[in-house]
Design a protein around this motif. Structure first.
Motif, PDB file in Angstrom:
ATOM      1  N   GLN A  74      26.077  16.049  28.375  1.00  0.00           N
ATOM      2  CA  GLN A  74      26.621  14.746  28.729  1.00  0.00           C
ATOM      3  C   GLN A  74      27.542  14.871  29.932  1.00  0.00           C
ATOM      4  O   GLN A  74      28.275  15.845  30.057  1.00  0.00           O
ATOM      5  CB  GLN A  74      27.401  14.169  27.552  1.00  0.00           C
ATOM      6  N   CYS A  75      27.479  13.868  30.793  1.00  0.00           N
ATOM      7  CA  CYS A  75      28.325  13.801  31.989  1.00  0.00           C
ATOM      8  C   CYS A  75      28.987  12.433  32.019  1.00  0.00           C
ATOM      9  O   CYS A  75      28.297  11.413  32.080  1.00  0.00           O
ATOM     10  CB  CYS A  75      27.484  13.979  33.256  1.00  0.00           C
ATOM     11  N   ASN A  76      30.298  12.408  31.967  1.00  0.00           N
ATOM     12  CA  ASN A  76      31.042  11.153  31.990  1.00  0.00           C
ATOM     13  C   ASN A  76      32.251  11.276  32.909  1.00  0.00           C
ATOM     14  O   ASN A  76      32.716  12.382  33.195  1.00  0.00           O
ATOM     15  CB  ASN A  76      31.503  10.769  30.580  1.00  0.00           C
ATOM     16  N   THR A  77      32.750  10.117  33.336  1.00  0.00           N
ATOM     17  CA  THR A  77      33.904  10.074  34.228  1.00  0.00           C
ATOM     18  C   THR A  77      34.974   9.170  33.633  1.00  0.00           C
ATOM     19  O   THR A  77      34.672   8.114  33.082  1.00  0.00           O
ATOM     20  CB  THR A  77      33.495   9.521  35.611  1.00  0.00           C
ATOM     21  N   VAL A  78      36.223   9.586  33.765  1.00  0.00           N
ATOM     22  CA  VAL A  78      37.374   8.761  33.404  1.00  0.00           C
ATOM     23  C   VAL A  78      38.034   8.343  34.716  1.00  0.00           C
ATOM     24  O   VAL A  78      38.362   9.181  35.547  1.00  0.00           O
ATOM     25  CB  VAL A  78      38.385   9.548  32.532  1.00  0.00           C
ATOM     26  N   ALA A  79      38.186   7.034  34.905  1.00  0.00           N
ATOM     27  CA  ALA A  79      38.810   6.492  36.117  1.00  0.00           C
ATOM     28  C   ALA A  79      40.221   6.029  35.772  1.00  0.00           C
ATOM     29  O   ALA A  79      40.406   5.082  35.007  1.00  0.00           O
ATOM     30  CB  ALA A  79      37.980   5.339  36.672  1.00  0.00           C
ATOM     31  N   LEU A  80      41.205   6.712  36.345  1.00  0.00           N
ATOM     32  CA  LEU A  80      42.611   6.476  35.986  1.00  0.00           C
ATOM     33  C   LEU A  80      43.301   5.470  36.889  1.00  0.00           C
ATOM     34  O   LEU A  80      43.132   5.492  38.103  1.00  0.00           O
ATOM     35  CB  LEU A  80      43.402   7.779  36.100  1.00  0.00           C
ATOM     36  N   GLY A  81      44.119   4.646  36.278  1.00  0.00           N
ATOM     37  CA  GLY A  81      45.062   3.819  37.013  1.00  0.00           C
ATOM     38  C   GLY A  81      46.340   4.617  37.219  1.00  0.00           C
ATOM     39  O   GLY A  81      46.340   5.841  37.196  1.00  0.00           O
ATOM     40  N   MET A 133      27.068   9.191  24.258  1.00  0.00           N
ATOM     41  CA  MET A 133      27.595   8.561  25.465  1.00  0.00           C
ATOM     42  C   MET A 133      27.418   9.509  26.647  1.00  0.00           C
ATOM     43  O   MET A 133      27.931  10.623  26.633  1.00  0.00           O
ATOM     44  CB  MET A 133      29.080   8.243  25.276  1.00  0.00           C
ATOM     45  N   THR A 134      26.699   9.057  27.657  1.00  0.00           N
ATOM     46  CA  THR A 134      26.540   9.869  28.852  1.00  0.00           C
ATOM     47  C   THR A 134      26.294   8.978  30.065  1.00  0.00           C
ATOM     48  O   THR A 134      25.818   7.846  29.925  1.00  0.00           O
ATOM     49  CB  THR A 134      25.408  10.913  28.694  1.00  0.00           C
ATOM     50  N   GLY A 135      26.676   9.471  31.229  1.00  0.00           N
ATOM     51  CA  GLY A 135      26.482   8.721  32.464  1.00  0.00           C
ATOM     52  C   GLY A 135      27.427   7.550  32.618  1.00  0.00           C
ATOM     53  O   GLY A 135      27.171   6.633  33.393  1.00  0.00           O
ATOM     54  N   GLN A 136      28.548   7.590  31.915  1.00  0.00           N
ATOM     55  CA  GLN A 136      29.467   6.460  31.931  1.00  0.00           C
ATOM     56  C   GLN A 136      30.688   6.731  32.811  1.00  0.00           C
ATOM     57  O   GLN A 136      31.121   7.862  32.958  1.00  0.00           O
ATOM     58  CB  GLN A 136      29.928   6.136  30.509  1.00  0.00           C
TER      59      GLN A 136
END
Length: 149
Positions: free
Chosen positions: A69-76, A123-126
């Protein structure tokens, strides 16, 4: 570009072969939320980080057959101290956040631990935003220059 995009690319090239060999793995990328929302003050950085989101979405489709799985967290905005932002402007920004605070380190670690846990096995690609409502900031016409548009 070298750090924000190619850094992730090189990490994938380093760790993905072993994940494929083991037929399992989780790759979690962390970017600033400008990758999703854009930022006129961070044009190249936002583009590079946005590129990593697309890269990992595509990679997730390729390596899913290996149970990776590859996911990204986008931080504020995270933490109490943002030295590049004037304290009066920071107060105005926080005032418009629904929770009236910046993100905490625990918020980030909680999301990453979730993505590394078995609870996220489907969950992946998110690209998951971990931020207050940035649309609210745009609608409130707050700019880092301190001027209203």
């Amino acid at each position: 570009m070298d750090v924000c995009f190619y850094g992730v690319f090189h990490l994938v090239r380093t760790f993905m072969p072993e994940m494929i060999e083991r037929k399992q793995g989780k790759f979690v990328n962390i970017v600033g939320d400008s990758a999703r929302t854009g930022d006129r003050n961070l044009i190249l950085s936002a583009a590079a980080r946005g590129g990593t989101i697309s890269f990992l979405k595509s990679l997730a489709q390729e390596v899913g057959k290996y149970h990776i799985q590859c996911n990204t967290v986008a931080l504020g905005l995270i933490g109490k101290d943002q030295p590049s932002i004037d304290s009066a402007i920071m107060t105005r920004i926080i005032k418009h956040y629904p929770l009236r605070r910046l993100g905490k380190i625990e918020d980030v670690t909680g999301m990453v631990l979730f993505l590394l846990s078995s609870r996220s096995d489907w969950m992946t690609g998110q690209s998951l935003p971990l931020t207050e409502d940035t649309v609210c900031l745009a609608n409130c016409s707050i700019q880092f220059s301190g001027k209203k548009s």
